[in-house]
Design a protein around this motif. Structure first.
Motif, PDB file in Angstrom:
ATOM      1  N   ALA A  76       5.602   6.569 -11.259  1.00 44.74           N
ATOM      2  CA  ALA A  76       6.732   6.176 -12.107  1.00 44.74           C
ATOM      3  C   ALA A  76       6.257   5.611 -13.432  1.00 44.74           C
ATOM      4  O   ALA A  76       6.847   5.885 -14.490  1.00 44.74           O
ATOM      5  N   TYR A  77       5.178   4.832 -13.389  1.00 44.60           N
ATOM      6  CA  TYR A  77       4.684   4.230 -14.628  1.00 44.60           C
ATOM      7  C   TYR A  77       4.046   5.286 -15.536  1.00 44.60           C
ATOM      8  O   TYR A  77       4.172   5.224 -16.767  1.00 44.60           O
ATOM      9  N   LYS A  78       3.391   6.258 -14.936  1.00 41.95           N
ATOM     10  CA  LYS A  78       2.740   7.322 -15.710  1.00 41.95           C
ATOM     11  C   LYS A  78       3.766   8.125 -16.507  1.00 41.95           C
ATOM     12  O   LYS A  78       3.486   8.575 -17.634  1.00 41.95           O
ATOM     13  N   LYS A  79       4.960   8.278 -15.938  1.00 37.04           N
ATOM     14  CA  LYS A  79       6.005   9.024 -16.634  1.00 37.04           C
ATOM     15  C   LYS A  79       6.447   8.307 -17.908  1.00 37.04           C
ATOM     16  O   LYS A  79       6.734   8.946 -18.921  1.00 37.04           O
ATOM     17  N   ASP A  80       6.521   6.979 -17.852  1.00 32.76           N
ATOM     18  CA  ASP A  80       6.979   6.208 -19.007  1.00 32.76           C
ATOM     19  C   ASP A  80       5.850   5.896 -19.979  1.00 32.76           C
ATOM     20  O   ASP A  80       6.077   5.773 -21.183  1.00 32.76           O
TER      21      ASP A  80
ATOM     22  N   ALA B  35       0.804  -1.224   0.000  1.00 31.22           N
ATOM     23  CA  ALA B  35       0.000   0.000   0.000  1.00 31.22           C
ATOM     24  C   ALA B  35       0.838   1.276   0.000  1.00 31.22           C
ATOM     25  O   ALA B  35       0.543   2.233  -0.739  1.00 31.22           O
ATOM     26  N   GLU B  36       1.878   1.316   0.810  1.00 34.31           N
ATOM     27  CA  GLU B  36       2.663   2.554   0.921  1.00 34.31           C
ATOM     28  C   GLU B  36       3.433   2.889  -0.356  1.00 34.31           C
ATOM     29  O   GLU B  36       3.797   4.044  -0.596  1.00 34.31           O
ATOM     30  N   LYS B  37       3.678   1.883  -1.202  1.00 36.13           N
ATOM     31  CA  LYS B  37       4.439   2.102  -2.430  1.00 36.13           C
ATOM     32  C   LYS B  37       3.560   2.376  -3.651  1.00 36.13           C
ATOM     33  O   LYS B  37       4.068   2.765  -4.713  1.00 36.13           O
ATOM     34  N   VAL B  38       2.264   2.145  -3.523  1.00 34.85           N
ATOM     35  CA  VAL B  38       1.377   2.263  -4.683  1.00 34.85           C
ATOM     36  C   VAL B  38       1.472   3.621  -5.371  1.00 34.85           C
ATOM     37  O   VAL B  38       1.630   3.701  -6.603  1.00 34.85           O
ATOM     38  N   PRO B  39       1.397   4.749  -4.641  1.00 37.00           N
ATOM     39  CA  PRO B  39       1.475   6.053  -5.324  1.00 37.00           C
ATOM     40  C   PRO B  39       2.770   6.217  -6.115  1.00 37.00           C
ATOM     41  O   PRO B  39       2.759   6.788  -7.222  1.00 37.00           O
ATOM     42  N   GLU B  40       3.868   5.722  -5.569  1.00 33.99           N
ATOM     43  CA  GLU B  40       5.155   5.848  -6.252  1.00 33.99           C
ATOM     44  C   GLU B  40       5.202   5.002  -7.524  1.00 33.99           C
ATOM     45  O   GLU B  40       5.733   5.426  -8.553  1.00 33.99           O
ATOM     46  N   ILE B  41       4.643   3.797  -7.459  1.00 36.56           N
ATOM     47  CA  ILE B  41       4.597   2.926  -8.642  1.00 36.56           C
ATOM     48  C   ILE B  41       3.748   3.560  -9.730  1.00 36.56           C
ATOM     49  O   ILE B  41       4.126   3.608 -10.906  1.00 36.56           O
ATOM     50  N   VAL B  42       2.581   4.061  -9.338  1.00 30.11           N
ATOM     51  CA  VAL B  42       1.667   4.688 -10.295  1.00 30.11           C
ATOM     52  C   VAL B  42       2.325   5.890 -10.964  1.00 30.11           C
ATOM     53  O   VAL B  42       2.246   6.078 -12.185  1.00 30.11           O
TER      54      VAL B  42
END
Length: 434
Positions: free
Chosen positions: A75-79, A66-73
């Motif tokens: 990072a993926y949005k940038k690519d 849960a705590e990493k979800v915003p960061e994953i989202v």
């Protein structure tokens, strides 16, 4: 090589040799890069599939992400700005049942993260797509062998691992010091562990070791019980996975030893029959009430958040540990298969995995950045050659329930170890024939 860790001093030799030791499970000759960013595994190439047009991609993962979800989202949005990533985090209890129900109902997520012990249940029911045609450029030798092999069933890859774990023993130095007991070393045995536990235990106040026996988290039970079974030369199934052998003399001896920690020697906490390692034993370890317990990287993370605890790590008694892992799978009813493959292959890049993982990465080249590059985590890498996996059979989920239920009956005195082992074997063999 001495594997006991006292983090006031760590041998340079261990750090330098970690990647060489871990490669005992493979033939990788890749050296660690000198930069702080992990280098891609040899032969890695960008994903060959690409989503076309705006896509909303759903991903299911465990609640610990849960705590990493915003960061994953982010990072993926940038690519991939054309993809909206929707990650849902679910608790472990009932996770597989919900995953199967969603697939049967035709409304599964696009990407499903599965424990490698869960994966055979869905693959065996033809609920998952295979990855073989999309991973020819991945460096297999860079992956944790247990996690990679646990994602392969009948020669086909049904998942790509994002997590690869080794299980070791953690010990509470304060409790050892108070009892005047020397710290364990990498050549200790189950019998050594028991003798230490006896000296440390003070009935009703503190206990030498913690075990897990709750059906609410079978994975914890097998992290606790399996190394004992293997230590005594036993196993769950034969090498061909065609017959249960847990009721052989070696298996019965292991069940006897493990259950007598509770019934006879009383070196484990009262109520352990309903304990899970993470939920119940770990807090007691942090409070100087349990001196030893098996666990993996999640325990390291918790201990770092509790600097008042003095602790160390060592290989499991007789060295055997239970390997663990989680893999990204592609359900058959996924609505966006190209986008799903694109995301998973993007995540498999070591620079992404190393930065975004909240659990121990499955790729060795993803462990060259903090926190994975720290001594405690690197020790877990060095333990990989001593790890064993659960059987990769479709009925393993049901078998887990059978085994844990019968272990509980021995712990409560309802059955003898032989009676429980015979019942385990009977039901496991019936499941194998389905």
């Amino acid at each position: 090589m001495k594997k006991t860790m006292t983090f006031s001093r760590l041998s340079v030799g261990l750090l330098a040799g970690v990647m060489l030791v871990i490669s005992g499970c493979s033939s990788s000759n890749q050296s660690a890069p000198s930069t702080t960013t992990p280098a891609p595994g040899k032969g890695d190439q960008p994903a060959k599939t690409e989503a076309q047009g705006p896509v909303t991609l759903t991903v299911w993962m465990g609640s610990w992400w849960a705590e990493k979800v915003p960061e994953i989202v982010s990072a993926y949005k940038k690519d991939y700005p054309n993809v909206t990533l929707k990650i849902e985090t679910l608790p472990i209890n009932g996770y597989l049942d919900k995953a199967i129900s969603s697939e049967l109902g035709g409304n599964s997520p696009d990407v499903l993260d599965l424990d490698i012990t869960m994966l055979p249940a869905m693959a065996g029911k033809d609920m998952l797509e295979t990855w073989d045609n999309y991973i020819k450029d991945l460096d297999v030798n860079d992956f944790h062998a247990g996690a990679w092999n646990g994602s392969k069933i009948n020669g086909k890859m049904y998942g790509l691992p994002n997590r690869g774990e080794s299980s070791v023993f953690f010990y509470n130095k304060t409790m050892f010091d108070e009892a005047g007991v020397s710290y364990p070393t990498d050549n200790w045995t189950q019998e050594d562990m028991l003798e230490m536990a006896k000296k440390i235990t003070v009935a009703g106040k503190k206990y030498g070791v913690g075990i897990a026996a709750s059906n609410s988290d079978p994975s914890n039970v097998f992290s606790s019980f399996s190394p004992v079974l293997w230590s005594y030369g036993g196993d769950f199934l034969n090498k061909e996975n065609t017959e249960a052998i847990i009721n052989k003399p070696e298996g019965v001896k292991a069940i006897t030893f493990w259950t007598e920690l509770y019934t006879k020697h009383k070196v484990v906490p009262e109520g352990s029959v309903n304990f899970a390692l993470t939920k119940d034993v770990m807090p007691m370890f942090l409070n100087n009430q349990v001196a030893m317990m098996p666990n993996s990287s999640s325990m390291v993370d918790m201990l770092k958040k509790n600097p008042q605890v003095k602790w160390g790590m060592v290989l499991q008694p007789n060295k055997f540990g239970r390997t663990g892992g989680w893999s990204f799978t592609l359900p058959k009813s996924s609505k966006n298969k190209d986008a799903a493959r694109q995301f998973v292959l993007w995540y498999m890049k070591p620079e992404n995995m190393g930065k975004l993982n909240v659990v121990f990465p499955s790729r060795k080249s993803a462990t060259n950045v903090p926190p994975w590059s720290e001594p405690e985590m690197q020790f877990l890498l060095s333990a990989a050659p001593y790890q064993k996996a659960m059987p990769a059979v479709a009925a393993w989920t049901e078998m887990q329930t059978v085994i844990v239920t019968e272990l509980q009956k021995v712990l409560t005195g309802a059955k003898t170890p032989q009676q429980a082992a015979d019942e385990m074997a009977k039901q496991m063999n019936a499941l194998l024939k389905k």
